[in-house]
Design a protein around this motif. Structure first.
Motif, mmCIF file in Angstrom:
data_model
loop_
_atom_site.group_PDB
_atom_site.id
_atom_site.type_symbol
_atom_site.label_atom_id
_atom_site.label_comp_id
_atom_site.label_asym_id
_atom_site.label_seq_id
_atom_site.Cartn_x
_atom_site.Cartn_y
_atom_site.Cartn_z
ATOM 1 N N ARG A 120 -17.070 -47.407 27.525
ATOM 2 C CA ARG A 120 -17.626 -48.045 26.331
ATOM 3 C C ARG A 120 -18.320 -49.354 26.704
ATOM 4 O O ARG A 120 -19.430 -49.627 26.255
ATOM 5 C CB ARG A 120 -16.507 -48.322 25.320
ATOM 6 N N ILE A 121 -17.653 -50.146 27.563
ATOM 7 C CA ILE A 121 -18.268 -51.408 27.978
ATOM 8 C C ILE A 121 -19.564 -51.122 28.716
ATOM 9 O O ILE A 121 -20.593 -51.763 28.482
ATOM 10 C CB ILE A 121 -17.299 -52.217 28.856
ATOM 11 N N SER A 122 -19.532 -50.118 29.590
ATOM 12 C CA SER A 122 -20.728 -49.790 30.365
ATOM 13 C C SER A 122 -21.880 -49.413 29.448
ATOM 14 O O SER A 122 -23.019 -49.865 29.624
ATOM 15 C CB SER A 122 -20.390 -48.645 31.314
ATOM 16 N N SER A 123 -21.582 -48.601 28.438
ATOM 17 C CA SER A 123 -22.624 -48.171 27.506
ATOM 18 C C SER A 123 -23.140 -49.349 26.680
ATOM 19 O O SER A 123 -24.345 -49.506 26.485
ATOM 20 C CB SER A 123 -22.058 -47.093 26.596
ATOM 21 N N HIS A 124 -22.219 -50.191 26.198
ATOM 22 C CA HIS A 124 -22.638 -51.334 25.382
ATOM 23 C C HIS A 124 -23.426 -52.341 26.214
ATOM 24 O O HIS A 124 -24.298 -53.037 25.689
ATOM 25 C CB HIS A 124 -21.419 -52.011 24.761
#
Lengths: 232, 430
Positions: free
Chosen positions: B145-149
């Protein structure tokens, strides 16, 4: 269980401490020049950050043991471990592997792949072949820069796939430590069950014990606590 | 801020004499221009074809925009340029074999996709997953999720005009990719979750890297908040742009941060907790405004919460096996395969037949992926292949919103709005 709260009507659940003035500006912020200089100062500081990039062709990346690179066949004492059971070809999602089994009456393991091909244009490096192989004959190597000049060249045959097991020791050790282990049970004693296994061909299993002594040993082993119970 | 007002005031026109001269010049070059009754082709109305090969459309999204001057009157989306037919592929693969294909759907957070498929199969086939595997999955999902955000943040700020920001967020993503490399074996196409658990345990290096990242990353986030939160230029581009009211968001079926930016606190991690999300504490950030800026705040705060979840998972991470010890449901350990006949038979059976859910069983399971609700609906006919597998992709749902919120905006804001909605075409087109 945390129940979802207040789904009936919209609400703002802000974690920002400055939520009240989130959308309003002071005079200084409105003329936006101080903010620009702040950002420029941040940019300037980035010069002194350590570099995270790599000048690739000159500087090679050494992947960790867990890395799934090009699948290779393990060469054990000059011969492949593969018994051409076809399980990797079945498990392969993009159908990259093909093989033909042949039999050899002189060899104790009897079957070997007549040809074994991996189409590297199809391979997606998922590692399923390694995961299902019952003989630890195909593993993922560290090889990642794979180049070919034609489609025919991209189909790797047995000759190009075979790699001596000494060169793959790091990956084999990784598999032993993190992937192979029985789920919290003591399994080492069972190794003697399969003395015909191709991967243990050069191990000496003859302990000079009689069958009765072996059975007693096994009974003793069953009562012993495992040395590692998923210690991490 | 005042696009609507602008629309009423400005009636863009060209000088009539100038237009006539242009027509004359065209005709001198042996071109005939067909003038329709009410529409002048050299007037202010035009249809702009944006994409599918436009760098700011985040992939192969194609937009047909009907413009009047600089204002978009109507927008229409054309999706499907990345269609690979994965739902059909799934019908010809065992559940296990299909798993790597999910990596290629939402390629910005592949871990959530793996987990979504595996939990759906576990639901339909009643597979128990060990505790430790649940926690490893949660860590992986939150990192994804962090990577995508982070990619969203970099591209949004780049769409708004600041290019160097993209490089800073990608520096952090590089750290995340290194973590995924150590955790799963690949940087990008992770293929780590398995039916009944995960592929391998966390290595010591991966553990140390995740801890380092969870400690360092909040400081980076704070710096970025400092750069953007009080920046008027960033606000002028994002405030009041692409406004989506709560009722409209619900009616049109928005999900994920787009819905939460409109004030509806719907998060599947809270609503129907999967894995062990009911055992960790986190907040669901929401905003009421529903514009691009609200989505910015929601996603930034989600990254804070993800770090919080990762830290709690690291504290709670139990010891034990990482895959279910039932050879009818998941692969037996390799030790068992190498040294026992039953193990080897199960290995062959799991590969060839795979896990067989009961005949006629149906299950829908959704997870909260980075983009929103990612669900898998599986119908089983009792064999190892799904009879039908339907994927509810959050990007597809959110793109339906995009068409709606683009109407009436300025054409220059298109890329910012696309950036704010954050679609991934690999997932939308499937």
């Amino acid at each position: 269980m945390a129940q979802p709260t207040n789904l009936e009507k919209p609400r703002a659940n802000a974690l920002n401490k400055d939520y009240d003035r989130e959308r309003s500006f002071s005079f200084l912020e409105n003329i936006y020049l101080p903010e620009i200089f702040k950002a420029l100062w941040y940019s300037f500081k980035q010069i002194f950050q350590p570099t995270v990039t790599m000048s690739y062709p000159e500087e090679k990346w050494d992947p960790p043991a867990i890395f799934r690179g090009r699948p290779v066949l393990v060469e054990d004492n000059g011969k492949e471990r593969c018994v051409a059971c076809g399980l990797c070809a079945r498990a392969c999602p993009p159908l990259a592997i093909s093989m033909q089994a042949n039999e050899d009456a002189d060899d104790p393991k009897e079957r070997y792949p007549d040809f074994f091909e991996i189409n590297m244009l199809r391979c997606i490096y998922c590692g399923y072949c390694e995961e299902v192989c019952p003989e630890e004959a195909i593993v993922m190597s560290k090889d990642y820069d794979i180049v070919f000049e034609s489609r025919e060249e991209a189909v790797y045959d047995k000759e190009r796939l075979l790699v001596p097991k000494e060169d793959l020791q790091e990956r084999l050790d990784f598999l032993r430590t993190y992937k192979n282990r029985q789920f919290g049970q003591f399994w080492d004693f069972q190794e003697e069950n399969n003395i015909h296994s191709v991967r243990d061909r050069d191990r000496e299993f003859n302990s000079g014990l009689s069958l009765v002594e072996l059975l007693e040993r096994q009974k003793e082993n069953d009562t012993v606590e495992a040395d590692s119970k998923w210690a991490r | 801020m005042s696009t609507k007002k602008l629309k009423d005031k400005v009636k863009p026109t060209f000088f009539k004499e100038h237009q006539e001269k242009l027509y004359q010049a065209l005709e001198d070059k042996h071109t005939t221009v067909e003038i329709m009754k009410d529409k002048d082709p050299l007037g202010t109305e035009m249809i702009l074809n944006m994409g599918p090969q436009h760098p700011a459309t985040h992939g192969v999204l194609r937009l047909a925009l009907q413009l009047n001057g600089e204002i978009i009157e109507k927008a229409k989306l054309d999706v499907g340029y990345l269609h690979r037919g994965v739902e059909k592929i799934a019908e010809n693969k065992t559940y296990q074999e299909f798993m790597p294909y999910t990596d290629r759907m939402d390629y910005l957070s592949p871990y959530s996709n793996n987990v979504a498929l595996c939990t759906a199969v576990e639901k339909i086939a009643n597979v128990e997953v060990p505790e430790r595997a649940h926690y490893i999955r949660m860590i992986g999902c939150e990192l994804a999720r962090i990577s995508s955000h982070l990619l969203w943040l970099g591209t949004l700020v780049m769409d708004a005009g600041a290019v160097s920001f993209f490089i800073w967020t990608f520096r952090e993503r590089e750290k995340l990719y290194d973590i995924f490399d150590q955790l799963t074996g690949h940087r990008f196409t992770v293929s780590h979750a398995r039916i009944g658990g995960v592929a391998n345990d966390i290595t010591d290096t991966a553990m140390a890297m995740i801890k380092d990242f969870a400690n360092d990353f909040p400081q980076e986030l704070k710096d970025w908040h400092g750069l953007l939160d009080r920046n008027r230029i960033f606000f002028d581009r994002n405030e009041g742009v692409g406004v989506l009211k709560t009722e409209e968001a619900l009616n049109k079926g928005a999900c994920g941060p787009t819905l939460r930016g409109s004030g509806y606190a719907y998060d599947i991690r809270k609503f129907a907790p999967y894995a062990r999300y009911d055992e960790v504490e986190f907040e669901v950030p929401t905003r009421l405004e529903g514009d691009n800026l609200a989505r910015y705040y929601v996603r930034m705060e989600e990254m804070h919460e993800s770090i919080r979840i990762i830290q709690q998972c690291l504290d709670k991470l139990p010891k034990g096996p990482i895959r279910t010890d039932n050879a009818k449901q998941a692969y037996p350990s390799k030790d068992e395969v190498y040294y026992s006949m039953e193990g080897m038979i199960h290995d062959f059976m799991m590969t060839d037949t795979g896990i067989c859910p009961p005949e006629g069983a149906e299950a829908y399971h959704a997870v909260e992926a980075a983009k929103g609700e990612l669900g898998y609906f599986i119908q089983s006919d009792g064999t190892g292949h799904p009879w039908r597998l339907k994927i509810k992709a959050p990007s597809f749902a959110n793109l339906q919103i995009l068409e709606f919120i683009l109407d009436g905006e300025m054409v220059a804001d298109t890329v910012v709005i696309i950036g704010g909605v954050d679609p991934v075409m690999g997932e939308c087109d499937k």
